[in-house]
Design a protein around this motif. Sequence first.
Motif, PDB file in Angstrom:
ATOM      1  N   ARG A   1      13.336  -0.485  15.706  1.00 39.43           N
ATOM      2  CA  ARG A   1      13.686   0.510  16.008  1.00 39.43           C
ATOM      3  C   ARG A   1      14.726   1.358  14.986  1.00 39.43           C
ATOM      4  NH1 ARG A   1      15.539   1.365  22.058  1.00 39.43           N
ATOM      5  NH2 ARG A   1      14.053   3.378  21.585  1.00 39.43           N
TER       6      ARG A   1
ATOM      7  N   ASN B   1      12.379   2.416  11.995  1.00 44.66           N
ATOM      8  CA  ASN B   1      11.440   3.340  11.986  1.00 44.66           C
ATOM      9  C   ASN B   1      11.793   4.745  12.767  1.00 44.66           C
ATOM     10  OD1 ASN B   1       9.358   1.828  11.032  1.00 44.66           O
ATOM     11  ND2 ASN B   1       8.722   0.928  13.037  1.00 44.66           N
TER      12      ASN B   1
ATOM     13  N   HIS C   1       9.222  11.874   6.951  1.00 46.11           N
ATOM     14  CA  HIS C   1       8.467  12.986   6.990  1.00 46.11           C
ATOM     15  C   HIS C   1       8.933  14.243   6.249  1.00 46.11           C
ATOM     16  CE1 HIS C   1       5.490  15.946   8.683  1.00 46.11           C
ATOM     17  NE2 HIS C   1       6.558  16.555   9.226  1.00 46.11           N
TER      18      HIS C   1
ATOM     19  N   TYR D   1       8.637   5.037  29.358  1.00 44.18           N
ATOM     20  CA  TYR D   1       8.550   4.489  28.174  1.00 44.18           C
ATOM     21  C   TYR D   1       7.353   4.882  27.307  1.00 44.18           C
ATOM     22  CZ  TYR D   1       8.305   0.871  24.340  1.00 44.18           C
ATOM     23  OH  TYR D   1       8.613   0.409  23.276  1.00 44.18           O
TER      24      TYR D   1
ATOM     25  N   ILE E   1       4.490   4.284  19.780  1.00 39.04           N
ATOM     26  CA  ILE E   1       3.413   4.243  19.111  1.00 39.04           C
ATOM     27  C   ILE E   1       3.181   3.056  18.302  1.00 39.04           C
ATOM     28  CG2 ILE E   1       2.295   5.402  16.975  1.00 39.04           C
ATOM     29  CD1 ILE E   1       3.942   7.909  17.811  1.00 39.04           C
TER      30      ILE E   1
ATOM     31  N   MET F   1       3.022  -4.011  15.020  1.00 32.01           N
ATOM     32  CA  MET F   1       4.207  -2.975  14.639  1.00 32.01           C
ATOM     33  C   MET F   1       4.403  -1.915  15.670  1.00 32.01           C
ATOM     34  SD  MET F   1       2.979  -2.572  10.620  1.00 32.01           S
ATOM     35  CE  MET F   1       1.689  -1.606  11.148  1.00 32.01           C
ATOM     36  N   THR F   2       5.790  -1.542  15.936  1.00 29.81           N
ATOM     37  CA  THR F   2       5.896  -0.447  16.837  1.00 29.81           C
ATOM     38  C   THR F   2       6.631   0.634  15.718  1.00 29.81           C
ATOM     39  OG1 THR F   2       6.550  -2.003  18.394  1.00 29.81           O
ATOM     40  CG2 THR F   2       7.374   0.363  18.603  1.00 29.81           C
ATOM     41  N   TYR F   3       5.860   1.656  15.639  1.00 25.80           N
ATOM     42  CA  TYR F   3       6.196   2.674  14.491  1.00 25.80           C
ATOM     43  C   TYR F   3       7.106   3.462  15.299  1.00 25.80           C
ATOM     44  CZ  TYR F   3       2.126   2.074  11.244  1.00 25.80           C
ATOM     45  OH  TYR F   3       1.560   1.475  10.458  1.00 25.80           O
ATOM     46  N   LEU F   4       7.338   3.737  16.517  1.00 26.42           N
ATOM     47  CA  LEU F   4       7.984   4.788  17.291  1.00 26.42           C
ATOM     48  C   LEU F   4       8.058   4.182  18.802  1.00 26.42           C
ATOM     49  CD1 LEU F   4       9.639   7.509  17.041  1.00 26.42           C
ATOM     50  CD2 LEU F   4       7.902   8.552  18.148  1.00 26.42           C
ATOM     51  N   ASP F   5       9.227   4.069  19.299  1.00 27.93           N
ATOM     52  CA  ASP F   5       9.405   4.102  20.856  1.00 27.93           C
ATOM     53  C   ASP F   5      10.532   4.499  21.390  1.00 27.93           C
ATOM     54  OD1 ASP F   5      11.260   1.841  20.035  1.00 27.93           O
ATOM     55  OD2 ASP F   5      10.773   0.784  21.767  1.00 27.93           O
ATOM     56  N   GLY F   6      10.505   4.684  22.619  1.00 27.64           N
ATOM     57  CA  GLY F   6      11.788   5.130  23.264  1.00 27.64           C
ATOM     58  C   GLY F   6      11.602   5.509  24.957  1.00 27.64           C
TER      59      GLY F   6
ATOM     60  N   LEU G   1      -5.343  10.762  12.648  1.00 28.28           N
ATOM     61  CA  LEU G   1      -5.299   9.498  12.984  1.00 28.28           C
ATOM     62  C   LEU G   1      -6.378   9.120  14.016  1.00 28.28           C
ATOM     63  CD1 LEU G   1      -3.566   9.259  15.873  1.00 28.28           C
ATOM     64  CD2 LEU G   1      -1.630   9.550  14.319  1.00 28.28           C
TER      65      LEU G   1
ATOM     66  N   LEU H   1      -2.470   2.733  17.511  1.00 28.65           N
ATOM     67  CA  LEU H   1      -3.117   3.441  16.458  1.00 28.65           C
ATOM     68  C   LEU H   1      -4.056   2.193  15.584  1.00 28.65           C
ATOM     69  CD1 LEU H   1      -0.557   5.269  14.453  1.00 28.65           C
ATOM     70  CD2 LEU H   1      -2.070   6.017  16.160  1.00 28.65           C
TER      71      LEU H   1
ATOM     72  N   ARG I   1      -3.404   3.333   9.554  1.00 30.62           N
ATOM     73  CA  ARG I   1      -2.088   2.821   9.128  1.00 30.62           C
ATOM     74  C   ARG I   1      -1.683   3.487   8.119  1.00 30.62           C
ATOM     75  NH1 ARG I   1      -5.575  -0.731  10.106  1.00 30.62           N
ATOM     76  NH2 ARG I   1      -5.546  -1.299   7.885  1.00 30.62           N
TER      77      ARG I   1
ATOM     78  N   SER J   1       4.224  12.368  11.009  1.00 30.46           N
ATOM     79  CA  SER J   1       4.685  13.466  11.853  1.00 30.46           C
ATOM     80  C   SER J   1       5.823  13.212  12.572  1.00 30.46           C
ATOM     81  CB  SER J   1       3.655  13.828  12.772  1.00 30.46           C
ATOM     82  OG  SER J   1       3.778  14.654  13.849  1.00 30.46           O
TER      83      SER J   1
ATOM     84  N   TRP K   1       6.291  14.439  15.604  1.00 33.30           N
ATOM     85  CA  TRP K   1       5.997  14.961  16.765  1.00 33.30           C
ATOM     86  C   TRP K   1       5.387  13.740  17.641  1.00 33.30           C
ATOM     87  CZ3 TRP K   1       2.768  19.934  15.122  1.00 33.30           C
ATOM     88  CH2 TRP K   1       3.527  20.866  14.682  1.00 33.30           C
TER      89      TRP K   1
ATOM     90  N   ILE L   1       2.541  11.750  19.874  1.00 34.07           N
ATOM     91  CA  ILE L   1       1.154  12.102  19.562  1.00 34.07           C
ATOM     92  C   ILE L   1       0.253  11.728  20.830  1.00 34.07           C
ATOM     93  CG2 ILE L   1      -0.819  10.789  18.735  1.00 34.07           C
ATOM     94  CD1 ILE L   1       0.907  11.925  16.574  1.00 34.07           C
TER      95      ILE L   1
END
Lengths: 412, 161
Positions: A334, A337, A348, B36, B39, B50-55, B124, B148, B151, B157, B159, B161
């Motif tokens: 976290r 990323n 970005h 939750y 990406i 992999m976890t590219y984004l989380d929250g 993507l 996804l 890769r 981005s 934003w 997805i």
Amino acid sequence: MPARNHKRWNEVPGELREGEYIDSRIYSDRAIFEEELAKIWKKSWIVACHESEIPEPYDFRTTTIAREPIIVARGSDNQVRAFLNVCPHRGNTIENRPSGSFRNGTASGAPRHMTCMYHGWQFDMKGNCTHISREKEGYQNRLSRNDLGLRRLRCEVHFGGFVWVTLDDAIGKTVEEWGAGCFDCLQKHVDAEPLEVFHYHKAIIHANYKLWHDTNSEFYHDYLHYHNRITGFNDAYFARQNTGFENGHVTVGSFEVQYDKYEGFESRESLSFPGLPPNHWYMIDMFPGVNFNLRGSALRCDIMTPLAPDRVLIEFRGLGLKSDTPEERMSRVRHHNSIWGPFGRNLHEDLLAVTTQQAAMNEHAEPRRILHGRHENNTIHDEIGMRHFYDEWGRWMNRRPSDPEKPYAAAA
Amino acid sequence: MIATHDTIRSTIYEASLALDECRWGDWLALCDDGFYYAIKAFSPEIRYDMTYLDGNRAEMVSMCDLLPKHNTDRSPLARHTVVYRVAVDESDASASAVSSVAVYRTVLDGMASHVEAGSSNLFLVGKYHDRFRLENGDAKFVERIVQLDTRRLDKGSHWPI
């Protein structure tokens, strides 16, 4: 100052001196680009991957350096070796997957061997040719397996388990010597215990590789990043030192980042690397295009592969400790990323900035000066990092970065 | 049952419309308080999930609120979403769905706009793995995992997805 006419536009602005500006053609000229591949990229130590990507004997990883296909493989003796990924028979790439294992056989080949699927030639993990289909029938005594080993490449695992490869057998330096001390600020922290890659993604952007290296080595562009302004701009930040090392490498010293100043982000004080104070941030930029960026809990590594004057592949990796608990690993992921991932806040913005920089440097467009002239006692917004890099570049290329048609001369 | 399946599909498509139009508040209004978001991608290169984004919901609200403070490629994204499978568990008042998603970017800026603006490119591909809470004929997202395949994400981005 009013807008300038063409004559004034082409004059060196103010009292800037050679070394404090760059000719934009070095970012767009095709001949210079080809020369860079030959004179720099084929003569340097380049990171191919990290050893954690090939953890078991017979694991492999493929990549390219200066257009040459490379295979990195771990032998049964656990040693990591690198070879040209080229079959000595008809020139095929031997392995086409990005990664995998040779432990099991393939459709054309035996277990524990690299096999070219085209005609079934096989090689062991030391690069020896072990099988040629119908060898005696076709080659009689004119050619044997002993003549047809793979092209071995110099390879070292160094600086936190990264796998370094060079195409130059006569490079004359070990990776340690190549680093020339630039890794001293991080080495004990990343060599204390094994690291592991937890993040990988790629970007191919319309930008010269040096523009990406520039954005990693100058921090003046932190005005681009809301996150860095809000978590960083204080006296300690502005006191960070840029230090140049032999071979064109540069480091940027650390300070304590206030991550919790960014709404929704947490402090990283509970997680770091062995011996590293929490919330710190070091940067190492290695010539010609490898970057290490350690923000407290996560290590980032960018590996550049120049594809064209205005095109570069950047591989982004994130690393933590192999011994991480699942909770620690998730925190590192976290932390990495949220800023540096493909959907992170900063990456970005950086990619956007260098792409728009290249957009104004089209091949054969009128050359212009790119300014590297900030002097602030070698602190964070001093552009000494780029000046140091381009002085090295000029020596390797025997070209003057401020006027690439002239031979190299040290800046006054 | 059919109405419930339609509700799930409709909610997924409404979310795509809201995201396409950068109506972050409208998108988050479709999400439960316990929402939750992540990406994710599997990398064959490093053989790692992999976890590219989380929250959680609050983190996604914060992220969206701060977008105006960031420099962002303003090129619009368009999601082509197709709901493949919906499963409803009436006993638990919950549902799940799997959708295919392809996201196209129509260039506005971020490069030489004189040449490139107006061109659309595939950004993507992947799948939405959604879970819902059902209440009073309504469906709220409790989880969205964007899995996804892509890769090589180039400029990436800011934003969701």
